[in-house]
Design a protein around this motif. Structure first.
Motif, PDB file in Angstrom:
ATOM      1  N   SER A  24       0.713  -1.095  -0.021  1.00 57.76           N
ATOM      2  CA  SER A  24      -0.127   0.020   0.029  1.00 57.76           C
ATOM      3  C   SER A  24       0.814   1.165   0.046  1.00 57.76           C
ATOM      4  CB  SER A  24      -0.902  -0.100   1.268  1.00 57.76           C
ATOM      5  OG  SER A  24      -0.295  -0.191   2.446  1.00 57.76           O
ATOM      6  N   CYS A  25       2.219   1.165  -0.401  1.00 56.55           N
ATOM      7  CA  CYS A  25       2.845   2.419  -0.569  1.00 56.55           C
ATOM      8  C   CYS A  25       2.458   3.140  -1.735  1.00 56.55           C
ATOM      9  CB  CYS A  25       4.399   1.861  -0.834  1.00 56.55           C
ATOM     10  SG  CYS A  25       5.115   1.174   0.423  1.00 56.55           S
ATOM     11  N   GLY A  26       2.621   4.675  -1.708  1.00 55.74           N
ATOM     12  CA  GLY A  26       2.233   5.425  -2.840  1.00 55.74           C
ATOM     13  C   GLY A  26       3.300   5.552  -3.905  1.00 55.74           C
ATOM     14  N   LEU A  27       2.955   5.874  -4.901  1.00 62.14           N
ATOM     15  CA  LEU A  27       3.880   6.191  -6.254  1.00 62.14           C
ATOM     16  C   LEU A  27       3.976   7.727  -6.409  1.00 62.14           C
ATOM     17  CD1 LEU A  27       2.883   3.634  -8.830  1.00 62.14           C
ATOM     18  CD2 LEU A  27       5.063   3.742  -7.786  1.00 62.14           C
ATOM     19  N   LEU A  28       5.241   8.113  -6.543  1.00 63.20           N
ATOM     20  CA  LEU A  28       5.570   9.541  -7.056  1.00 63.20           C
ATOM     21  C   LEU A  28       6.329   9.604  -8.338  1.00 63.20           C
ATOM     22  CD1 LEU A  28       6.848  12.493  -4.773  1.00 63.20           C
ATOM     23  CD2 LEU A  28       7.905  11.862  -7.170  1.00 63.20           C
ATOM     24  N   LEU A  29       5.982  10.334  -9.175  1.00 65.77           N
ATOM     25  CA  LEU A  29       6.507  10.650 -10.552  1.00 65.77           C
ATOM     26  C   LEU A  29       6.984  12.039 -10.663  1.00 65.77           C
ATOM     27  CD1 LEU A  29       7.587   8.566 -12.787  1.00 65.77           C
ATOM     28  CD2 LEU A  29       5.663   9.655 -14.337  1.00 65.77           C
ATOM     29  N   GLY A  30       8.190  12.174 -10.848  1.00 64.32           N
ATOM     30  CA  GLY A  30       8.822  13.695 -11.269  1.00 64.32           C
ATOM     31  C   GLY A  30       9.288  13.652 -12.598  1.00 64.32           C
ATOM     32  N   SER A  31       8.286  13.730 -13.442  1.00 63.27           N
ATOM     33  CA  SER A  31       8.872  13.833 -15.087  1.00 63.27           C
ATOM     34  C   SER A  31       8.843  15.287 -15.773  1.00 63.27           C
ATOM     35  CB  SER A  31       8.085  13.073 -15.738  1.00 63.27           C
ATOM     36  OG  SER A  31       6.679  13.269 -15.670  1.00 63.27           O
ATOM     37  N   SER A  32       8.262  16.131 -14.956  1.00 57.77           N
ATOM     38  CA  SER A  32       8.117  17.548 -15.549  1.00 57.77           C
ATOM     39  C   SER A  32       9.427  18.274 -15.985  1.00 57.77           C
ATOM     40  CB  SER A  32       7.149  18.551 -14.327  1.00 57.77           C
ATOM     41  OG  SER A  32       6.237  17.760 -14.139  1.00 57.77           O
ATOM     42  N   ARG A  33       9.146  18.870 -16.928  1.00 57.38           N
ATOM     43  CA  ARG A  33      10.277  19.733 -17.854  1.00 57.38           C
ATOM     44  C   ARG A  33      11.638  18.976 -17.792  1.00 57.38           C
ATOM     45  NH1 ARG A  33       8.036  24.616 -17.996  1.00 57.38           N
ATOM     46  NH2 ARG A  33       6.360  25.087 -16.455  1.00 57.38           N
ATOM     47  N   LYS A  34      11.824  17.909 -17.744  1.00 59.29           N
ATOM     48  CA  LYS A  34      13.168  17.167 -17.872  1.00 59.29           C
ATOM     49  C   LYS A  34      13.661  16.835 -19.178  1.00 59.29           C
ATOM     50  CE  LYS A  34      13.215  15.287 -13.094  1.00 59.29           C
ATOM     51  NZ  LYS A  34      13.122  13.843 -12.263  1.00 59.29           N
ATOM     52  N   SER A  35      14.640  16.363 -19.335  1.00 55.45           N
ATOM     53  CA  SER A  35      15.328  16.425 -20.764  1.00 55.45           C
ATOM     54  C   SER A  35      14.750  15.133 -21.658  1.00 55.45           C
ATOM     55  CB  SER A  35      16.591  16.053 -20.552  1.00 55.45           C
ATOM     56  OG  SER A  35      17.039  14.917 -19.862  1.00 55.45           O
ATOM     57  N   LEU A  81      -0.884  13.548 -17.268  1.00 60.67           N
ATOM     58  CA  LEU A  81      -2.146  12.856 -17.388  1.00 60.67           C
ATOM     59  C   LEU A  81      -1.914  11.255 -17.439  1.00 60.67           C
ATOM     60  CD1 LEU A  81      -3.548  15.608 -20.013  1.00 60.67           C
ATOM     61  CD2 LEU A  81      -4.371  14.840 -17.921  1.00 60.67           C
ATOM     62  N   TYR A  82      -1.012  10.771 -18.270  1.00 58.34           N
ATOM     63  CA  TYR A  82      -0.914   9.464 -18.431  1.00 58.34           C
ATOM     64  C   TYR A  82      -0.380   8.852 -17.020  1.00 58.34           C
ATOM     65  CZ  TYR A  82       1.091   5.110 -19.267  1.00 58.34           C
ATOM     66  OH  TYR A  82       1.275   3.527 -19.258  1.00 58.34           O
ATOM     67  N   SER A  83       0.236   9.490 -16.213  1.00 57.82           N
ATOM     68  CA  SER A  83       0.456   9.002 -14.797  1.00 57.82           C
ATOM     69  C   SER A  83      -0.769   9.081 -13.922  1.00 57.82           C
ATOM     70  CB  SER A  83       1.563   9.764 -14.059  1.00 57.82           C
ATOM     71  OG  SER A  83       2.810  10.042 -14.822  1.00 57.82           O
ATOM     72  N   MET A  84      -1.342   9.833 -13.994  1.00 53.63           N
ATOM     73  CA  MET A  84      -2.788  10.001 -13.483  1.00 53.63           C
ATOM     74  C   MET A  84      -3.779   8.790 -13.822  1.00 53.63           C
ATOM     75  SD  MET A  84      -3.997  13.915 -13.281  1.00 53.63           S
ATOM     76  CE  MET A  84      -5.553  13.511 -12.530  1.00 53.63           C
ATOM     77  N   SER A  85      -3.646   8.624 -15.027  1.00 51.80           N
ATOM     78  CA  SER A  85      -4.528   7.331 -15.450  1.00 51.80           C
ATOM     79  C   SER A  85      -4.001   6.021 -15.029  1.00 51.80           C
ATOM     80  CB  SER A  85      -4.441   7.244 -17.028  1.00 51.80           C
ATOM     81  OG  SER A  85      -3.275   6.889 -17.707  1.00 51.80           O
ATOM     82  N   GLN A  86      -2.699   5.995 -14.623  1.00 46.89           N
ATOM     83  CA  GLN A  86      -1.925   4.618 -14.205  1.00 46.89           C
ATOM     84  C   GLN A  86      -1.992   4.594 -12.646  1.00 46.89           C
ATOM     85  OE1 GLN A  86      -0.827   2.310 -16.597  1.00 46.89           O
ATOM     86  NE2 GLN A  86      -2.110   3.762 -17.631  1.00 46.89           N
ATOM     87  N   GLY A  87      -2.761   5.695 -11.939  1.00 38.64           N
ATOM     88  CA  GLY A  87      -2.885   5.635 -10.679  1.00 38.64           C
ATOM     89  C   GLY A  87      -1.659   6.312  -9.640  1.00 38.64           C
ATOM     90  N   VAL A  88      -0.839   7.074 -10.397  1.00 37.32           N
ATOM     91  CA  VAL A  88       0.088   7.481  -9.612  1.00 37.32           C
ATOM     92  C   VAL A  88      -0.435   8.572  -8.571  1.00 37.32           C
ATOM     93  CG1 VAL A  88       2.397   9.242  -9.878  1.00 37.32           C
ATOM     94  CG2 VAL A  88       1.912   7.249 -11.496  1.00 37.32           C
ATOM     95  N   ASP A  89      -0.061   8.852  -7.391  1.00 30.54           N
ATOM     96  CA  ASP A  89      -0.635   9.573  -6.449  1.00 30.54           C
ATOM     97  C   ASP A  89       0.263  10.786  -6.138  1.00 30.54           C
ATOM     98  OD1 ASP A  89      -1.756   7.213  -4.657  1.00 30.54           O
ATOM     99  OD2 ASP A  89       0.235   6.339  -4.921  1.00 30.54           O
ATOM    100  N   ILE A  90       1.329  10.894  -6.330  1.00 30.23           N
ATOM    101  CA  ILE A  90       2.013  12.420  -6.665  1.00 30.23           C
ATOM    102  C   ILE A  90       2.683  12.673  -7.809  1.00 30.23           C
ATOM    103  CG2 ILE A  90       3.559  13.803  -5.178  1.00 30.23           C
ATOM    104  CD1 ILE A  90       3.285  12.270  -2.702  1.00 30.23           C
ATOM    105  N   LEU A  91       2.142  13.918  -8.367  1.00 28.89           N
ATOM    106  CA  LEU A  91       2.935  14.266  -9.588  1.00 28.89           C
ATOM    107  C   LEU A  91       3.764  15.471  -9.357  1.00 28.89           C
ATOM    108  CD1 LEU A  91      -0.330  13.959 -11.801  1.00 28.89           C
ATOM    109  CD2 LEU A  91       1.593  12.369 -11.695  1.00 28.89           C
TER     110      LEU A  91
END
Length: 236
Positions: free
Chosen positions: A193-204, A226-236
């Motif tokens: 039940s750990c959460g997921l975070l994805l930090g992809s914004s503005r990167k190369s 938007l794709y991450s949200m559709s995959q259930g990522v908790d923090i963007l």
């Protein structure tokens, strides 16, 4: 999660929020825009960057943390130094975001202060991480194994999985193909039940697909979000 880097050399916003008044203004703007978590970093982790001392890190953080309310939004501090981690937890912040995936000293503090924790994956420090993109046998399985080991360590401290977020570290020791593979398979990094975070914004990775400067990567950032949200990522 809104990012406020109080640095001069971060890849996206270096120098923009370096002064305390600019940082506070930026944080206020992000909260007004809808950010529920504010992540503050005092040391750049862009590829090739040099580390700073914990004394310098604390000196940058202290005046900002003293002026931020601790009950209006969640405050996260991006730091991998145990001295800084303990200082900010004593100051009342809620989450430690560690690019090196934490260690037993941090896990002890997480238990002591009942704080949250973000564990990121990287194969090496920022200075040399982009020379390590060839260290993986299978980038997805290797990161899964890394997270399983970290969560197993954390379990010894009886920390609720609801206070743990896992971040596969887009751009941290990964090439374009690996970054896209990670995003495509983001669901595979969910452990218990750990959460997921994805930090992809503005990167190369965005620039590799659509030639663009850092401040012109909103389209790619939104697409990833938007794709991450559709995959259930908790923090963007």
């Amino acid at each position: 999660m809104g990012i406020c880097n109080i640095t001069k050399d971060s890849f996206s916003d270096g120098g923009k929020s370096f002064r305390t008044k600019d940082a506070l203004k930026h944080i206020k703007t992000m909260v007004k825009a809808g950010a529920t978590i504010i992540d503050i970093g005092a040391e750049s982790a862009r590829p090739g960057s040099d580390p700073i001392t914990y004394q310098k890190e604390i000196k940058r953080l202290k005046p900002i943390l003293e002026q931020l309310p601790k009950d209006k939004f969640i405050i996260s501090v991006d730091t991998n130094k145990i001295e800084t981690q303990e200082f900010v937890l004593k100051s009342g912040i809620h989450i430690i975001n560690d690019i090196f995936g934490g260690n037993n000293d941090l896990f002890y503090l997480t238990k002591k202060y009942r704080s949250g924790i973000v564990l990121m994956h990287t194969p090496a420090p920022p200075k040399i991480m982009q020379t390590k993109t060839n260290v993986y046998k299978d980038v997805i399985k290797d990161i899964q194994k890394y997270f399983r080991n970290r969560v197993r360590q954390l379990d010894k401290y009886n920390i609720s999985h609801k206070k743990i977020w896992l971040d596969p570290g887009i751009g941290f020791g990964k090439n374009i193909d690996q970054n896209l593979l990670i995003m495509k398979n983001i669901k595979k990094f969910r452990l218990q039940s750990c959460g997921l975070l994805l930090g992809s914004s503005r990167k190369s990775w965005i620039n590799k697909i659509n030639k663009s400067k850092v401040d012109q990567r909103l389209g790619g950032s939104l697409a990833a979000s938007l794709y991450s949200m559709s995959q259930g990522v908790d923090i963007l």
